[in-house]
Design an enzyme around this catalytic site. Structure first.
Site, mmCIF file in Angstrom:
data_model
loop_
_atom_site.group_PDB
_atom_site.id
_atom_site.type_symbol
_atom_site.label_atom_id
_atom_site.label_comp_id
_atom_site.label_asym_id
_atom_site.label_seq_id
_atom_site.Cartn_x
_atom_site.Cartn_y
_atom_site.Cartn_z
ATOM 1 N N HIS A 139 -3.097 -7.669 3.941
ATOM 2 C CA HIS A 139 -4.504 -7.927 4.686
ATOM 3 C C HIS A 139 -5.466 -7.080 3.696
ATOM 4 O O HIS A 139 -4.818 -6.414 2.861
ATOM 5 C CB HIS A 139 -4.528 -6.920 6.031
ATOM 6 N N LEU A 140 -6.650 -7.523 3.713
ATOM 7 C CA LEU A 140 -7.605 -7.057 2.707
ATOM 8 C C LEU A 140 -8.615 -6.283 3.561
ATOM 9 O O LEU A 140 -9.117 -6.642 4.643
ATOM 10 C CB LEU A 140 -8.543 -8.054 2.114
#
Length: 145
Positions: free
Chosen positions: A58-59
């Site tokens: 995830h960013l």
């Protein structure tokens, strides 16, 4: 891309560059949308945790002032304010040059989380979370130093 389990940046290879670029585009789009709705927002930070605790790639997209009730302790603050946060462009560059994301090793990543807190904008030492909250509320901080 086929559905593949990616626990974090260390799992990325050249075959994941299209996914990485798509995530970057989405982050830029979200940042622009938020800025259009609220023009006075500080600049945004975007990055992957070098050794994520949530085991699905995830960013993170967050404001650079790090002024959030969700940041409750030194380890969490440092996960966004140190080299523990890997910018997607540097992740992509590492993959393009080395075929993988280069790790400093678990001990070095953990050390980044334990180091003394410093303001990512001014470099000022920050003793504790109340000091962080007071610092980011200062006008000088909002003006970038």
């Amino acid at each position: 891309l086929a559905r593949t389990r990616l626990d974090g940046p260390a799992d990325l290879t050249a075959s994941h560059l299209p996914l990485l670029r798509s995530m970057q585009r989405l982050a830029r789009h979200l940042a622009a949308s938020l800025r259009a709705r609220t023009p006075g927002l500080p600049p945004f930070l975007c990055g992957f945790h070098a050794a994520p605790s949530l085991r699905q790639l995830h960013l993170h997209l967050l404001s650079s002032d790090l002024d959030s009730d969700a940041l409750k302790n030194k380890k969490h603050f440092n996960s966004f304010a140190t080299s523990f946060l890997l910018h997607p462009a540097s992740v992509a560059a590492q993959i393009e040059s080395s075929g993988k994301v280069l790790s400093r090793g678990h001990a070095a990543e953990e050390a980044a989380l334990k180091q003394d807190m410093r303001c990512p904008v001014t470099g000022a030492p920050l003793k504790n979370m109340p000091a962080v909250k007071a610092h980011v509320a200062r006008r000088e901080y909002a003006e970038g130093g």
